[in-house]
Design a protein around this motif. Structure first.
Motif, PDB file in Angstrom:
ATOM      1  N   TRP A 188      -3.491   4.237   7.000  1.00  0.00           N
ATOM      2  CA  TRP A 188      -2.616   3.070   7.191  1.00  0.00           C
ATOM      3  C   TRP A 188      -3.157   2.153   8.283  1.00  0.00           C
ATOM      4  N   THR A 189      -3.662   2.729   9.354  1.00  0.00           N
ATOM      5  CA  THR A 189      -4.196   1.912  10.449  1.00  0.00           C
ATOM      6  C   THR A 189      -5.402   1.105   9.992  1.00  0.00           C
ATOM      7  N   ALA A 190      -6.218   1.698   9.110  1.00  0.00           N
ATOM      8  CA  ALA A 190      -7.445   1.022   8.686  1.00  0.00           C
ATOM      9  C   ALA A 190      -7.198  -0.062   7.658  1.00  0.00           C
ATOM     10  N   THR A 191      -6.067  -0.031   6.972  1.00  0.00           N
ATOM     11  CA  THR A 191      -5.822  -1.021   5.923  1.00  0.00           C
ATOM     12  C   THR A 191      -5.117  -2.242   6.506  1.00  0.00           C
ATOM     13  N   PRO A 192      -5.358  -3.415   5.963  1.00  0.00           N
ATOM     14  CA  PRO A 192      -4.672  -4.615   6.472  1.00  0.00           C
ATOM     15  C   PRO A 192      -3.290  -4.839   5.861  1.00  0.00           C
ATOM     16  N   PRO A 202       2.007  17.933  11.528  1.00  0.00           N
ATOM     17  CA  PRO A 202       1.784  17.327  12.847  1.00  0.00           C
ATOM     18  C   PRO A 202       1.581  15.818  12.693  1.00  0.00           C
ATOM     19  N   MET A 203       1.963  15.092  13.731  1.00  0.00           N
ATOM     20  CA  MET A 203       1.778  13.649  13.721  1.00  0.00           C
ATOM     21  C   MET A 203       1.430  13.185  15.122  1.00  0.00           C
ATOM     22  N   PRO A 204       0.830  12.010  15.255  1.00  0.00           N
ATOM     23  CA  PRO A 204       0.462  11.524  16.587  1.00  0.00           C
ATOM     24  C   PRO A 204       1.692  11.238  17.429  1.00  0.00           C
ATOM     25  N   GLY A 205       1.481  11.140  18.731  1.00  0.00           N
ATOM     26  CA  GLY A 205       2.582  10.919  19.642  1.00  0.00           C
ATOM     27  C   GLY A 205       3.034   9.486  19.739  1.00  0.00           C
ATOM     28  N   SER A 206       2.268   8.540  19.168  1.00  0.00           N
ATOM     29  CA  SER A 206       2.665   7.132  19.239  1.00  0.00           C
ATOM     30  C   SER A 206       2.211   6.417  17.977  1.00  0.00           C
ATOM     31  N   LEU A 207       2.944   5.349  17.643  1.00  0.00           N
ATOM     32  CA  LEU A 207       2.622   4.500  16.502  1.00  0.00           C
ATOM     33  C   LEU A 207       2.702   3.052  16.951  1.00  0.00           C
ATOM     34  N   ASP A 208       1.653   2.300  16.649  1.00  0.00           N
ATOM     35  CA  ASP A 208       1.632   0.863  16.946  1.00  0.00           C
ATOM     36  C   ASP A 208       1.871   0.131  15.630  1.00  0.00           C
ATOM     37  N   ILE A 209       3.046  -0.490  15.515  1.00  0.00           N
ATOM     38  CA  ILE A 209       3.430  -1.141  14.257  1.00  0.00           C
ATOM     39  C   ILE A 209       3.458  -2.654  14.412  1.00  0.00           C
ATOM     40  N   ALA A 210       2.645  -3.172  15.295  1.00  0.00           N
ATOM     41  CA  ALA A 210       2.675  -4.607  15.600  1.00  0.00           C
ATOM     42  C   ALA A 210       2.479  -5.439  14.333  1.00  0.00           C
ATOM     43  N   GLY A 211       3.466  -6.297  14.030  1.00  0.00           N
ATOM     44  CA  GLY A 211       3.363  -7.217  12.905  1.00  0.00           C
ATOM     45  C   GLY A 211       3.391  -6.560  11.543  1.00  0.00           C
ATOM     46  N   ARG A 212       3.789  -5.282  11.431  1.00  0.00           N
ATOM     47  CA  ARG A 212       3.743  -4.585  10.152  1.00  0.00           C
ATOM     48  C   ARG A 212       5.038  -3.814   9.904  1.00  0.00           C
ATOM     49  N   HIS A 254       0.858  -1.185   0.000  1.00  0.00           N
ATOM     50  CA  HIS A 254       0.000   0.000   0.000  1.00  0.00           C
ATOM     51  C   HIS A 254       0.895   1.236   0.000  1.00  0.00           C
ATOM     52  N   VAL A 255       0.644   2.181  -0.916  1.00  0.00           N
ATOM     53  CA  VAL A 255       1.398   3.426  -1.011  1.00  0.00           C
ATOM     54  C   VAL A 255       0.424   4.577  -0.818  1.00  0.00           C
ATOM     55  N   ILE A 256       0.748   5.469   0.120  1.00  0.00           N
ATOM     56  CA  ILE A 256      -0.085   6.619   0.442  1.00  0.00           C
ATOM     57  C   ILE A 256       0.748   7.878   0.245  1.00  0.00           C
ATOM     58  N   THR A 257       0.213   8.871  -0.446  1.00  0.00           N
ATOM     59  CA  THR A 257       0.928  10.124  -0.675  1.00  0.00           C
ATOM     60  C   THR A 257       0.307  11.238   0.154  1.00  0.00           C
ATOM     61  N   VAL A 258       1.174  12.181   0.563  1.00  0.00           N
ATOM     62  CA  VAL A 258       0.756  13.308   1.391  1.00  0.00           C
ATOM     63  C   VAL A 258       1.357  14.575   0.805  1.00  0.00           C
ATOM     64  N   LEU A 274      -0.534  14.340   7.487  1.00  0.00           N
ATOM     65  CA  LEU A 274       0.086  13.068   7.819  1.00  0.00           C
ATOM     66  C   LEU A 274      -0.782  12.273   8.785  1.00  0.00           C
ATOM     67  N   ILE A 275      -1.529  12.959   9.629  1.00  0.00           N
ATOM     68  CA  ILE A 275      -2.418  12.253  10.563  1.00  0.00           C
ATOM     69  C   ILE A 275      -3.476  11.471   9.797  1.00  0.00           C
ATOM     70  N   ASP A 276      -4.044  12.062   8.737  1.00  0.00           N
ATOM     71  CA  ASP A 276      -5.028  11.341   7.930  1.00  0.00           C
ATOM     72  C   ASP A 276      -4.382  10.153   7.219  1.00  0.00           C
ATOM     73  N   ALA A 277      -3.156  10.333   6.750  1.00  0.00           N
ATOM     74  CA  ALA A 277      -2.471   9.223   6.086  1.00  0.00           C
ATOM     75  C   ALA A 277      -2.209   8.078   7.046  1.00  0.00           C
ATOM     76  N   LEU A 278      -1.832   8.386   8.280  1.00  0.00           N
ATOM     77  CA  LEU A 278      -1.606   7.330   9.274  1.00  0.00           C
ATOM     78  C   LEU A 278      -2.916   6.657   9.663  1.00  0.00           C
ATOM     79  N   ALA A 279      -4.010   7.415   9.677  1.00  0.00           N
ATOM     80  CA  ALA A 279      -5.310   6.797   9.935  1.00  0.00           C
ATOM     81  C   ALA A 279      -5.682   5.845   8.806  1.00  0.00           C
TER      82      ALA A 279
END
Length: 748
Positions: A421-425, A440-450, A400-404, A414-419
């Protein structure tokens, strides 16, 4: 069509029919013959192409150079400095991961004949020096700078004595663009002396390059009318972009090289706008020589600074069509360090090029945003910016490629792009930022298994801003995160079980993020490993960052061509888990103490104490580290075996050169003096200065040429300064007229 197919097609149809009835043995035979014919034709074609320097193979270049009687220059593309990066970063585009350095051997051979036709001329010398070294070079003629008593029959009006009638003349005195003449200086051309001699040619080299920031959002200060142009909130001097001399008027030739922009130069430039030639419509141009929409106007090739208030370009004058007597400037060069207590009066924007500060006058409402295009100085291609990083981008194959970007992209934040990314499998996602805005970006990223890659498009340098006051981004989960070509305005923390944290061509400002007053919010590390992550691999390449604190042990820290600044008297790599973590480093500069379980280092500068828990593993080769001080045994370095390291190598050579000194006290005195001499000298150790972590021109040769390939030790090894200067000296010896002596000095 292959040669075999053409031969078979040329046979009579009856033979082809009979061959088909027999299983086509004739076709197979002609296929074998055709393969050899194709190979022969390809070899003939290659032989023809090898007759020309533009199309020949690399191995032919030295032979063509020999035909025209020249020796090929050093070619950085033949280096193997990227061998480790190619192995560790096999998911990048490549095919090489080298930083460009200097002129290529092929281009040098190609221009040999043309330059020789101008041999002995001043322009040829300047071109040879510039092309051979790859640095911007200003040639200063001693004959034109030396004054003498003139005769009436041979008057030289240009040979006047010091005429410090303007602020610009005063600002340029003593430099390569000095417009005054002096009496004869019989000393040899060495640094600042010996320039004024008819038989001397001085070459002023500008080692630092101008890094562009285009349409970036300036940082608001402690008042709504105060701004810092640097998106990280630093006070840093602005640079001229550098351009072709023929594109710039004579009085502004100082703007043709990348160097700190002098206030007097900008003042003179803005003052000349009043008498600027009118356009067909009767108005003056909306730019000056140095001020304009950088890179957006064909008529302003040397523009080095431009300002936009709330998206509207701020022109040099209030009314470009006003008569000269009614001219009212909108841009003024002022000193804003320290900040003035009151706003400038009227419709004016005050600009301080020494600190990169801007003050908006009270004739305007406080702008909601100030956008600027400008340049700052850097010693090399480190930390991201407008240089070629195409090989370091993620290779094709992401799920998956997302442009900002502000416009023309999948998302504007970037916050919308990370959202998204979170919604896609998708397991492997690339988020590509297409411009140089601040996000601006969120203060944490959960990258479990990705696997997540956040990269800037080539030639862009976006700034990512975590929301916390301390500027922290926390990464958790069993996955991998890669940041490429971005500036993180804060620090990054790896939580438990993270598999890989990779930073490529990134900047994490040493000292942490800045507040509205320009001071650090909370000085601390740039990279923190907080949770137990025994499989974590921290990989850094071509980065500028602060301390690395390992609160928990990790598998390995890999550092390539990067600067780690711990600050005076602090650690560069340390923490409770450091002595249980392996460190591999190539061509790094560590401004602080370093601790690790094992250390494998090549061509690194260790300014502080180096402590390895296991000295039977690892190796230090072609490095510099401080010698042990008998008065400070607590600061002794403990390292694995060393090979060709300084200052031990210089001390051994000195003792071998003085066999007559046999007593231990005499040898100890010689060793101490040599250790004191062979020490790194930096232009600056303050992040934000153009010469941050750059070796000074006066640095000892044992360090400036102490790497395995003869380049300097440390993070700016990729510049290959020693080889490029050697190339320039080799060419100058060939093109200098008899009786002329050349001198070389560094301006930046």
């Amino acid at each position: 069509m292959s040669a075999g197919a053409r031969l078979y097609a040329g046979l009579p149809a009856v033979l082809r029919a009979r061959d088909a009835e027999s299983g086509e043995p004739l076709k197979a035979l002609l296929g074998i013959v055709g393969e050899q014919a194709d190979a022969l034709a390809a070899d003939i074609a290659r032989g023809y192409e090898n007759l020309f320097i533009e199309t020949c193979e690399d191995w032919v270049v030295p032979y063509l150079a020999d035909l025209v009687g020249t020796v090929p220059l050093y070619d950085a593309w033949r280096s193997h400095d990227d061998a480790t990066a190619l192995v560790e970063f096999d998911d990048l585009r490549g095919p090489r991961l080298l930083a460009p350095a200097g002129a290529g051997a092929r281009a040098d051979v190609a221009r040999t004949i043309a330059v020789r036709r101008r041999k002995g001329t001043v322009s040829a010398l300047a071109d040879v020096a510039r092309y051979a070294s790859g640095f911007p070079v200003r040639l200063v003629e001693g004959l034109a700078r030396t004054g003498w008593t003139q005769g009436l029959r041979h008057s030289r009006p240009d040979l006047g004595t010091a005429r410090l009638t303007t602020a610009l003349d005063t600002a340029l005195v003593g430099g390569p663009f000095d417009r005054t003449t002096r009496f004869l200086d019989v000393r040899g051309p060495d640094g600042p002396v010996g320039w004024y001699h008819p038989a001397h040619e001085m070459l002023a080299i500008h080692r630092q390059q101008a890094v562009a920031h285009r349409r970036v959002t300036a940082r608001t200060g402690d008042q709504p009318w105060r701004f810092r142009l640097d998106p990280l909130g630093l006070d840093r001097p602005l640079f001229t972009r550098g351009s072709h001399p023929e594109d710039v008027p004579e009085m502004f030739q100082a703007g043709t090289v990348p160097a700190p922009l002098k206030p007097a130069l900008l003042e003179a430039d803005l003052r000349e706008h009043r008498q600027a030639p009118r356009l067909p419509g009767g108005a003056r141009p909306s730019h000056t020589v140095l001020y304009g929409a950088v890179g957006e106007e064909a008529g302003a090739p040397a523009a080095s600074i431009g300002l936009w208030l709330d998206g509207i370009f701020f022109t040099p004058a209030v009314d470009e069509a006003a008569p000269d007597a009614m001219y009212q400037a909108q841009v003024a060069s002022c000193r804003l360090d320290p900040w003035p207590a009151d706003r400038p009066s009227g419709r004016v924007v005050a600009l301080d090029v020494r600190s990169g500060r801007v003050a908006v006058g009270d004739g305007f409402a406080p702008p909601s945003a100030l956008t600027a295009s400008f340049f700052h100085g850097a010693a090399g291609l480190i930390g991201g910016g407008d240089y070629d990083r195409s090989g370091w981008l993620a290779a094709a194959g992401a799920d998956h490629v997302i442009t900002v970007a502000a416009t023309g992209a999948d998302h504007t934040t970037l916050i919308d792009a990370l959202a998204d990314w979170t919604a896609t499998p998708a397991r492997h996602t690339v988020i590509r930022v297409l411009d140089s805005r601040s996000y601006p970006m969120p203060g944490s990223l959960d990258i479990a298994g990705r696997t997540l890659v956040i990269e800037a498009a080539d030639l862009e340098w976006p700034v990512l801003r975590p929301p916390a006051a301390g500027g922290g981004l926390t990464v958790v989960g069993d996955g991998a995160l890669t940041l490429t070509g971005v500036a993180l305005d804060g620090r990054i923390t790896a939580g438990a079980d993270v598999a890989r944290l990779r930073l490529l061509h990134c900047t994490l400002p040493p000292g942490g993020p800045r507040d509205a007053s320009g001071g650090p919010v909370a000085d601390g590390p740039s990279v923190i490993v907080a949770g137990p992550s025994p499989r974590l691999r921290v990989q850094l390449a071509f980065c500028l960052l602060g301390r690395i604190r390992l609160d928990a042990a990790v598998d390995e820290v890999l550092l390539l061509d990067s600067v780690v600044s711990g600050g005076p008297g602090t650690e560069a790599v340390a923490g409770g888990g450091a002595l249980d973590t392996g460190l591999r480093a190539e061509r790094g500069t560590f401004l602080g103490d370093v601790q690790a379980r094992t250390i494998d280092a090549s061509e690194c500068l260790f300014v502080g104490r180096v402590l390895a828990a296991r000295t039977q593993q690892g190796c230090l080769r072609y490095c510099w580290l401080p010698a042990n001080d008998p008065a400070r045994p607590d600061r002794d370095c403990r390292t694995p075996r060393r090979f060709a390291c300084q200052p031990e190598r210089a001390v051994a050579a000195l003792l071998a050169a003085h066999p007559e000194v046999t007593d231990p006290a005499g040898q100890a005195a010689l060793a101490a003096a040599e250790q004191q001499r062979v020490r790194p000298v930096f232009v600056s150790r303050r992040y934000g200065d153009p010469g941050f972590a750059q070796l000074d021109w006066s640095c000892p040769a044992e360090i400036a040429t102490g790497a395995e390939d003869g380049a300097e030790i440390g993070a700016f090894n990729h510049v290959k300064q020693a080889q490029r200067l050697d190339d320039m000296c080799r060419r100058l010896r060939e093109y200098l007229p008899a009786g002329i002596t050349a001198g070389i000095t560094a301006i930046t």
